[in-house]
Design a protein around this motif. Sequence first.
Motif, PDB file in Angstrom:
ATOM      1  N   LEU A 107       0.985  -1.190   0.047  1.00 37.53           N
ATOM      2  CA  LEU A 107       0.108   0.008   0.000  1.00 37.53           C
ATOM      3  C   LEU A 107       0.858   1.169  -0.150  1.00 37.53           C
ATOM      4  CD1 LEU A 107      -3.056  -0.841   2.344  1.00 37.53           C
ATOM      5  CD2 LEU A 107      -2.996  -0.586  -0.150  1.00 37.53           C
ATOM      6  N   PRO A 108       1.726   1.611   0.947  1.00 33.72           N
ATOM      7  CA  PRO A 108       2.487   2.769   0.845  1.00 33.72           C
ATOM      8  C   PRO A 108       3.406   2.697  -0.392  1.00 33.72           C
ATOM      9  CG  PRO A 108       3.391   1.208   2.338  1.00 33.72           C
ATOM     10  CD  PRO A 108       2.113   0.411   2.164  1.00 33.72           C
ATOM     11  N   VAL A 109       3.816   1.502  -0.922  1.00 35.83           N
ATOM     12  CA  VAL A 109       4.671   1.616  -2.106  1.00 35.83           C
ATOM     13  C   VAL A 109       3.887   2.061  -3.384  1.00 35.83           C
ATOM     14  CG1 VAL A 109       6.253   0.279  -3.805  1.00 35.83           C
ATOM     15  CG2 VAL A 109       6.453  -0.090  -1.316  1.00 35.83           C
ATOM     16  N   ALA A 110       2.693   1.437  -3.312  1.00 36.92           N
ATOM     17  CA  ALA A 110       1.575   1.719  -4.508  1.00 36.92           C
ATOM     18  C   ALA A 110       1.326   3.325  -4.355  1.00 36.92           C
ATOM     19  CB  ALA A 110       0.409   1.160  -4.218  1.00 36.92           C
ATOM     20  N   SER A 111       1.370   3.764  -3.091  1.00 38.45           N
ATOM     21  CA  SER A 111       0.987   5.508  -3.049  1.00 38.45           C
ATOM     22  C   SER A 111       2.157   6.071  -3.705  1.00 38.45           C
ATOM     23  CB  SER A 111       0.923   5.763  -1.593  1.00 38.45           C
ATOM     24  OG  SER A 111      -0.211   4.985  -0.994  1.00 38.45           O
ATOM     25  N   ILE A 112       3.180   5.729  -3.424  1.00 42.29           N
ATOM     26  CA  ILE A 112       4.330   6.412  -3.943  1.00 42.29           C
ATOM     27  C   ILE A 112       4.505   6.350  -5.519  1.00 42.29           C
ATOM     28  CG2 ILE A 112       6.938   6.639  -3.993  1.00 42.29           C
ATOM     29  CD1 ILE A 112       7.162   5.345  -1.215  1.00 42.29           C
ATOM     30  N   LEU A 120       9.915  -2.066  -6.135  1.00 44.35           N
ATOM     31  CA  LEU A 120       9.317  -2.540  -4.832  1.00 44.35           C
ATOM     32  C   LEU A 120       8.259  -3.176  -5.051  1.00 44.35           C
ATOM     33  CD1 LEU A 120      10.781   0.264  -2.407  1.00 44.35           C
ATOM     34  CD2 LEU A 120      11.580  -2.287  -2.637  1.00 44.35           C
ATOM     35  N   PHE A 121       7.398  -2.355  -5.761  1.00 43.67           N
ATOM     36  CA  PHE A 121       5.806  -2.828  -5.797  1.00 43.67           C
ATOM     37  C   PHE A 121       5.542  -4.190  -6.504  1.00 43.67           C
ATOM     38  CE2 PHE A 121       1.917  -2.823  -8.439  1.00 43.67           C
ATOM     39  CZ  PHE A 121       1.003  -2.546  -7.383  1.00 43.67           C
ATOM     40  N   VAL A 122       6.532  -4.409  -7.640  1.00 42.58           N
ATOM     41  CA  VAL A 122       6.551  -5.529  -8.469  1.00 42.58           C
ATOM     42  C   VAL A 122       7.191  -6.788  -7.611  1.00 42.58           C
ATOM     43  CG1 VAL A 122       7.181  -6.779 -10.280  1.00 42.58           C
ATOM     44  CG2 VAL A 122       6.097  -4.388 -10.594  1.00 42.58           C
ATOM     45  N   GLY A 123       8.240  -6.309  -6.973  1.00 43.24           N
ATOM     46  CA  GLY A 123       8.799  -7.435  -6.172  1.00 43.24           C
ATOM     47  C   GLY A 123       8.173  -7.902  -5.061  1.00 43.24           C
ATOM     48  N   ILE A 124       7.488  -6.951  -4.388  1.00 38.38           N
ATOM     49  CA  ILE A 124       6.679  -7.470  -2.982  1.00 38.38           C
ATOM     50  C   ILE A 124       5.746  -8.482  -3.433  1.00 38.38           C
ATOM     51  CG2 ILE A 124       5.163  -6.876  -1.336  1.00 38.38           C
ATOM     52  CD1 ILE A 124       6.935  -4.111  -1.024  1.00 38.38           C
ATOM     53  N   ILE A 125       4.961  -8.275  -4.381  1.00 37.84           N
ATOM     54  CA  ILE A 125       3.819  -9.208  -4.985  1.00 37.84           C
ATOM     55  C   ILE A 125       4.518 -10.451  -5.566  1.00 37.84           C
ATOM     56  CG2 ILE A 125       1.842  -9.260  -6.669  1.00 37.84           C
ATOM     57  CD1 ILE A 125       1.643  -6.300  -6.498  1.00 37.84           C
ATOM     58  N   VAL A 126       5.243 -10.202  -6.306  1.00 37.67           N
ATOM     59  CA  VAL A 126       5.967 -11.502  -6.942  1.00 37.67           C
ATOM     60  C   VAL A 126       6.655 -12.240  -5.747  1.00 37.67           C
ATOM     61  CG1 VAL A 126       7.866 -12.450  -8.450  1.00 37.67           C
ATOM     62  CG2 VAL A 126       6.541 -10.637  -9.008  1.00 37.67           C
ATOM     63  N   SER A 127       7.159 -11.703  -4.573  1.00 43.88           N
ATOM     64  CA  SER A 127       7.904 -12.419  -3.648  1.00 43.88           C
ATOM     65  C   SER A 127       6.677 -13.166  -2.624  1.00 43.88           C
ATOM     66  CB  SER A 127       8.440 -11.770  -2.640  1.00 43.88           C
ATOM     67  OG  SER A 127       9.684 -10.857  -3.446  1.00 43.88           O
ATOM     68  N   ALA A 128       5.624 -12.622  -2.638  1.00 48.04           N
ATOM     69  CA  ALA A 128       4.627 -13.288  -1.853  1.00 48.04           C
ATOM     70  C   ALA A 128       4.224 -14.450  -2.659  1.00 48.04           C
ATOM     71  CB  ALA A 128       3.536 -12.380  -1.705  1.00 48.04           C
ATOM     72  N   PHE A 141       1.850   5.457  -7.544  1.00 48.63           N
ATOM     73  CA  PHE A 141       0.843   5.888  -8.438  1.00 48.63           C
ATOM     74  C   PHE A 141       0.246   7.545  -8.210  1.00 48.63           C
ATOM     75  CE2 PHE A 141       0.104   1.227  -8.345  1.00 48.63           C
ATOM     76  CZ  PHE A 141       0.250   1.026  -9.736  1.00 48.63           C
ATOM     77  N   ILE A 142       0.329   7.435  -6.842  1.00 49.42           N
ATOM     78  CA  ILE A 142       0.262   8.988  -6.374  1.00 49.42           C
ATOM     79  C   ILE A 142       1.177  10.099  -6.548  1.00 49.42           C
ATOM     80  CG2 ILE A 142      -0.890  10.475  -4.422  1.00 49.42           C
ATOM     81  CD1 ILE A 142      -2.356   7.895  -3.608  1.00 49.42           C
ATOM     82  N   GLY A 143       2.393   9.599  -5.888  1.00 48.95           N
ATOM     83  CA  GLY A 143       3.458  10.415  -5.719  1.00 48.95           C
ATOM     84  C   GLY A 143       4.107  10.502  -7.246  1.00 48.95           C
ATOM     85  N   SER A 144       4.059   9.422  -7.956  1.00 50.41           N
ATOM     86  CA  SER A 144       5.056   9.523  -9.176  1.00 50.41           C
ATOM     87  C   SER A 144       4.055  10.003 -10.284  1.00 50.41           C
ATOM     88  CB  SER A 144       5.514   8.228  -9.612  1.00 50.41           C
ATOM     89  OG  SER A 144       6.470   7.540  -8.897  1.00 50.41           O
ATOM     90  N   TYR A 145       2.905   9.512 -10.545  1.00 52.44           N
ATOM     91  CA  TYR A 145       1.952   9.994 -11.737  1.00 52.44           C
ATOM     92  C   TYR A 145       1.259  11.223 -11.270  1.00 52.44           C
ATOM     93  CZ  TYR A 145       3.496   5.647 -13.733  1.00 52.44           C
ATOM     94  OH  TYR A 145       4.232   4.785 -14.478  1.00 52.44           O
ATOM     95  N   LEU A 146       0.512  11.271 -10.107  1.00 52.24           N
ATOM     96  CA  LEU A 146      -0.367  12.444  -9.789  1.00 52.24           C
ATOM     97  C   LEU A 146       0.332  13.805  -9.419  1.00 52.24           C
ATOM     98  CD1 LEU A 146      -3.258  10.631  -8.078  1.00 52.24           C
ATOM     99  CD2 LEU A 146      -3.140  11.125 -10.637  1.00 52.24           C
ATOM    100  N   LEU A 147       1.305  13.631  -8.602  1.00 49.53           N
ATOM    101  CA  LEU A 147       2.285  14.724  -8.181  1.00 49.53           C
ATOM    102  C   LEU A 147       3.399  14.830  -8.823  1.00 49.53           C
ATOM    103  CD1 LEU A 147       1.597  13.929  -4.237  1.00 49.53           C
ATOM    104  CD2 LEU A 147       0.193  15.352  -5.820  1.00 49.53           C
ATOM    105  N   GLY A 148       3.710  13.897  -9.824  1.00 55.72           N
ATOM    106  CA  GLY A 148       5.030  14.290 -10.580  1.00 55.72           C
ATOM    107  C   GLY A 148       6.360  14.025  -9.870  1.00 55.72           C
ATOM    108  N   ALA A 149       6.301  13.323  -8.959  1.00 54.50           N
ATOM    109  CA  ALA A 149       7.439  13.140  -8.149  1.00 54.50           C
ATOM    110  C   ALA A 149       8.472  11.845  -9.100  1.00 54.50           C
ATOM    111  CB  ALA A 149       7.402  12.486  -6.887  1.00 54.50           C
TER     112      ALA A 149
END
Length: 324
Positions: free
Chosen positions: A258-263, A283-291, A265-273
């Motif tokens: 959840l926090p990685v997804a916030s960074i 991290l987002f892909v790796g965490i899901i694939v790891s589980a 989708f929200i931070g990168s795409y909406l806020l332009g970071a």
Amino acid sequence: MNKLAEWGNQLYTGKRSYPFTQKHRLWFLIAGILMIAAILVPVAKGGFNLGIDFRGGSEFMVSGVQNTQVSVGEDVVKNAADGAEATVTNIAPGTMRVQTDRLSDDQTISVAGELAQAYEVEASEVTSNFIGPTWGQDVSRQALLGLLVFIVLVGLLMAAYFRTWKMSAAAIIGLLVVIIITAGIYSLSGFEITPSAIIGFLTILSYCLYDTVVVFDKVRENTKNFDQQTKRTFQQQVNLAVNQTLVRSINTSVVAVLPVASILFIGSYLLGAGTLKDLSLALFVGIIVSALSTLFVQAPLYYQLRHGDEDVQKHNKKMEALDA
């Protein structure tokens, strides 16, 4: 909420069960297909999209910017540097980073001046420098060395902790699955390989190891003295352990994602970071694939490695005789 609690309780007691070990061939086939696809993606695309730190090039920093549109910087470089492509990122409030292939001295001066005019800042607010590929090569070498050392230490640690090399082998193979699939998805996205992305790749290995230890610890608990009981086979005990830790794996993954997804989708795409995209995607892909790897690859693989052991075979025959 009560239904979720009831579902978790049913998984723990064995009243409800998902066939993680029973359908291991299917899971291995899917994992194999994904790994092959992950390997072919960068090959088909001509390799990974390496960032300037790895391929070398020119970099400009523009401070005091009011208009942070990336297209402004892209157009400037294209017009002032004979159609050169540029990667423009808003790395901080009022600060733009413009990266391109190596430019000549005249082109560098021209681009710096044009950037100052386009972004309506003083010429002193624009700095430029050349980044050589040597630094990126050193980072790659150190990252590869770190990965090899990590895998060796993980193998030794898990073999010592669980007192069996077969759990260690299953864990390491699962780590390789995570690395390959994550790298393939990253390549498919077209994101640049940057030092931050490398850090992200190394970080997910730690998460994968944590999830693996949690599941394998329960497997060890369930299969201790398994040959002295007559309720479940070795395979069923391993599968029960995976089901018993399923809720915990899901909860841990969701909390981490959840926090990685916030960074991302929200931070990168909406806020332009933009500087966070590479790290957060890895991290987002790796965490899901790891589980998923822990549940569908590592635990079933451990069962397969133990399937031919004499004590397991002897217990299976004992269970078959009791069921007859």
